[in-house]
Scaffold this motif. Structure first.
Motif, mmCIF file in Angstrom:
data_model
loop_
_atom_site.group_PDB
_atom_site.id
_atom_site.type_symbol
_atom_site.label_atom_id
_atom_site.label_comp_id
_atom_site.label_asym_id
_atom_site.label_seq_id
_atom_site.Cartn_x
_atom_site.Cartn_y
_atom_site.Cartn_z
ATOM 1 N N MET A 144 0.819 -1.228 0.000
ATOM 2 C CA MET A 144 0.000 0.000 0.000
ATOM 3 C C MET A 144 0.847 1.271 0.000
ATOM 4 O O MET A 144 0.438 2.274 -0.561
ATOM 5 C CB MET A 144 -0.983 0.004 1.180
ATOM 6 N N VAL A 145 2.061 1.215 0.623
ATOM 7 C CA VAL A 145 2.855 2.446 0.651
ATOM 8 C C VAL A 145 3.470 2.766 -0.718
ATOM 9 O O VAL A 145 3.978 3.856 -0.933
ATOM 10 C CB VAL A 145 3.964 2.446 1.752
ATOM 11 N N GLU A 146 3.394 1.813 -1.648
ATOM 12 C CA GLU A 146 3.881 2.071 -3.008
ATOM 13 C C GLU A 146 2.790 2.677 -3.898
ATOM 14 O O GLU A 146 3.080 3.161 -4.990
ATOM 15 C CB GLU A 146 4.370 0.769 -3.666
ATOM 16 N N LEU A 147 1.530 2.609 -3.461
ATOM 17 C CA LEU A 147 0.435 3.124 -4.295
ATOM 18 C C LEU A 147 0.449 4.653 -4.298
ATOM 19 O O LEU A 147 0.936 5.281 -3.354
ATOM 20 C CB LEU A 147 -0.915 2.629 -3.761
ATOM 21 N N THR A 148 -0.099 5.238 -5.369
ATOM 22 C CA THR A 148 -0.213 6.696 -5.400
ATOM 23 C C THR A 148 -1.689 7.073 -5.281
ATOM 24 O O THR A 148 -2.568 6.209 -5.385
ATOM 25 C CB THR A 148 0.322 7.281 -6.724
ATOM 26 N N TYR A 149 -1.910 8.327 -5.104
ATOM 27 C CA TYR A 149 -3.254 8.865 -4.920
ATOM 28 C C TYR A 149 -4.184 8.443 -6.055
ATOM 29 O O TYR A 149 -5.392 8.323 -5.885
ATOM 30 C CB TYR A 149 -3.161 10.395 -4.864
ATOM 31 N N TYR A 150 -3.612 8.189 -7.252
ATOM 32 C CA TYR A 150 -4.441 7.882 -8.426
ATOM 33 C C TYR A 150 -4.790 6.400 -8.544
ATOM 34 O O TYR A 150 -5.574 6.012 -9.390
ATOM 35 C CB TYR A 150 -3.742 8.378 -9.704
ATOM 36 N N ASP A 151 -4.178 5.558 -7.693
ATOM 37 C CA ASP A 151 -4.547 4.134 -7.719
ATOM 38 C C ASP A 151 -5.890 3.962 -7.035
ATOM 39 O O ASP A 151 -6.143 4.578 -5.987
ATOM 40 C CB ASP A 151 -3.493 3.294 -6.974
ATOM 41 N N SER A 152 -6.724 3.061 -7.609
ATOM 42 C CA SER A 152 -8.091 2.951 -7.076
ATOM 43 C C SER A 152 -8.096 2.413 -5.645
ATOM 44 O O SER A 152 -9.003 2.689 -4.881
ATOM 45 C CB SER A 152 -8.946 2.073 -7.986
ATOM 46 N N TRP A 153 -7.095 1.620 -5.270
ATOM 47 C CA TRP A 153 -7.111 1.029 -3.932
ATOM 48 C C TRP A 153 -6.217 1.792 -2.942
ATOM 49 O O TRP A 153 -5.877 1.290 -1.882
ATOM 50 C CB TRP A 153 -6.730 -0.469 -3.995
ATOM 51 N N TYR A 154 -5.851 3.017 -3.314
ATOM 52 C CA TYR A 154 -4.959 3.813 -2.456
ATOM 53 C C TYR A 154 -5.580 4.009 -1.067
ATOM 54 O O TYR A 154 -4.978 3.718 -0.041
ATOM 55 C CB TYR A 154 -4.702 5.166 -3.129
ATOM 56 N N HIS A 155 -6.804 4.483 -1.070
ATOM 57 C CA HIS A 155 -7.477 4.766 0.189
ATOM 58 C C HIS A 155 -7.923 3.468 0.865
ATOM 59 O O HIS A 155 -7.676 3.247 2.056
ATOM 60 C CB HIS A 155 -8.680 5.664 -0.104
ATOM 61 N N GLY A 156 -8.535 2.584 0.068
ATOM 62 C CA GLY A 156 -9.106 1.341 0.609
ATOM 63 C C GLY A 156 -8.061 0.461 1.253
ATOM 64 O O GLY A 156 -8.307 -0.156 2.301
ATOM 65 N N SER A 157 -6.862 0.387 0.664
ATOM 66 C CA SER A 157 -5.833 -0.508 1.213
ATOM 67 C C SER A 157 -5.400 -0.027 2.590
ATOM 68 O O SER A 157 -5.239 -0.817 3.521
ATOM 69 C CB SER A 157 -4.637 -0.602 0.270
ATOM 70 N N LEU A 158 -5.271 1.262 2.739
ATOM 71 C CA LEU A 158 -4.847 1.820 4.035
ATOM 72 C C LEU A 158 -5.932 1.604 5.088
ATOM 73 O O LEU A 158 -5.646 1.210 6.227
ATOM 74 C CB LEU A 158 -4.525 3.310 3.868
#
Ligand code: HEM
Ligand code: HEM
Length: 181
Positions: free
Chosen positions: A34-48
């Motif tokens: 999750m720390v590799e995802l960026t704001y534009y990834d769909s699971w950015y918020h959900g994974s955290l």
């Protein structure tokens, strides 16, 4: 055989051990991902949000597990060397300590801005200590370092269990799989 005896683990301790193994490995993988995802990834918020919610559940299981451990005898180590049994005892306490601080540091990162941690909409854990200077950064550093330290300790721990099984051919591993040995 629910409870531990002087010689073996009971069903409750065994289930709690393996549930936490799965949860901790899953949380480690999810954390790195999750720390590799960026704001534009769909699971950015959900994974955290998922990492935090499962983390709170792991903390609840941790409290139950540690409490259960206090209510039960700890089976004596099976090594013939007293020093090895003492080392294993302190290694287990070390694992509990690192997990506890890891969980608390995760909570302190998540609540540094004063927001509660929502657990799948079921309940939420309120913020207590909030932003004092660099709480989020310091807790984040501690969390990352302890997550890696835990993995290193677990690697040694698992190798020690396998060594007992393959080389010493004793019941150390078997009694963490089958109650009442
Ligand atoms: C089973 C215990 C846990 C493990 C193994 C774990 C593991 C990890 C890992 C490996 C990372 C990535 C670190 C990095 O590379 O920067 C991470 C990040 C994070 N974890 Fe956990 N974690 C656990 C519990 C928790 C809990 C209980 C919470 C909060 C309630 C939490 C909140 C966070 C947050 C907010 C981040 C993101 C930090 C950042 O953006 O730098 N974790 N975790
Ligand atoms: C996230 C991974 C793991 C964690 C955090 C962990 C933690 C622990 C802790 C805290 C204990 C002490 C239990 C007590 O007396 O209260 C324990 C015991 C044990 N664990 Fe693990 N463990 C992990 C993975 C593994 C793995 C992968 C194996 C097997 C390959 C394993 C095998 C054992 C065995 C055999 C015992 C009993 C040791 C004895 O009787 O002295 N564990 N573990």
């Amino acid at each position: 055989m629910m409870k531990n005896t002087q010689t073996g683990y009971g069903l409750v301790a065994i289930l709690l051990h393996w549930i936490m193994v799965l949860a901790i490995f899953g949380m480690f993988g999810l954390g790195l991902y999750m720390v590799e995802l960026t704001y534009y990834d769909s699971w950015y918020h959900g994974s955290l949000e998922t990492h935090k919610a499962i983390g709170v559940l792991v903390a609840l299981v941790f409290v139950v597990r540690f409490g259960w451990r206090q209510l039960n005898p700890s089976p004596a180590g099976l090594s013939t060397k007293k020093l090895e049994n003492t080392a294993a005892h302190f290694a287990h306490l070390g694992l509990y300590l690192v997990i506890a601080v890891l969980l608390v540091s995760g909570y302190l990162i998540s609540t540094a801005d004063g927001r509660a941690v929502d657990v799948f909409g079921l309940f939420s854990v309120p913020a207590t200590l909030t932003e004092r200077g660099s709480q989020e950064e310091i807790a984040g550093e501690v969390h990352e370092i302890l997550a890696w330290l835990l993995m290193a300790m677990v690697a040694v721990h698992a190798l020690a269990a396998l060594k007992h099984h393959v080389i010493n051919k004793d019941n150390t591993l078997k009694r963490m799989l089958k109650p009442g040995l």
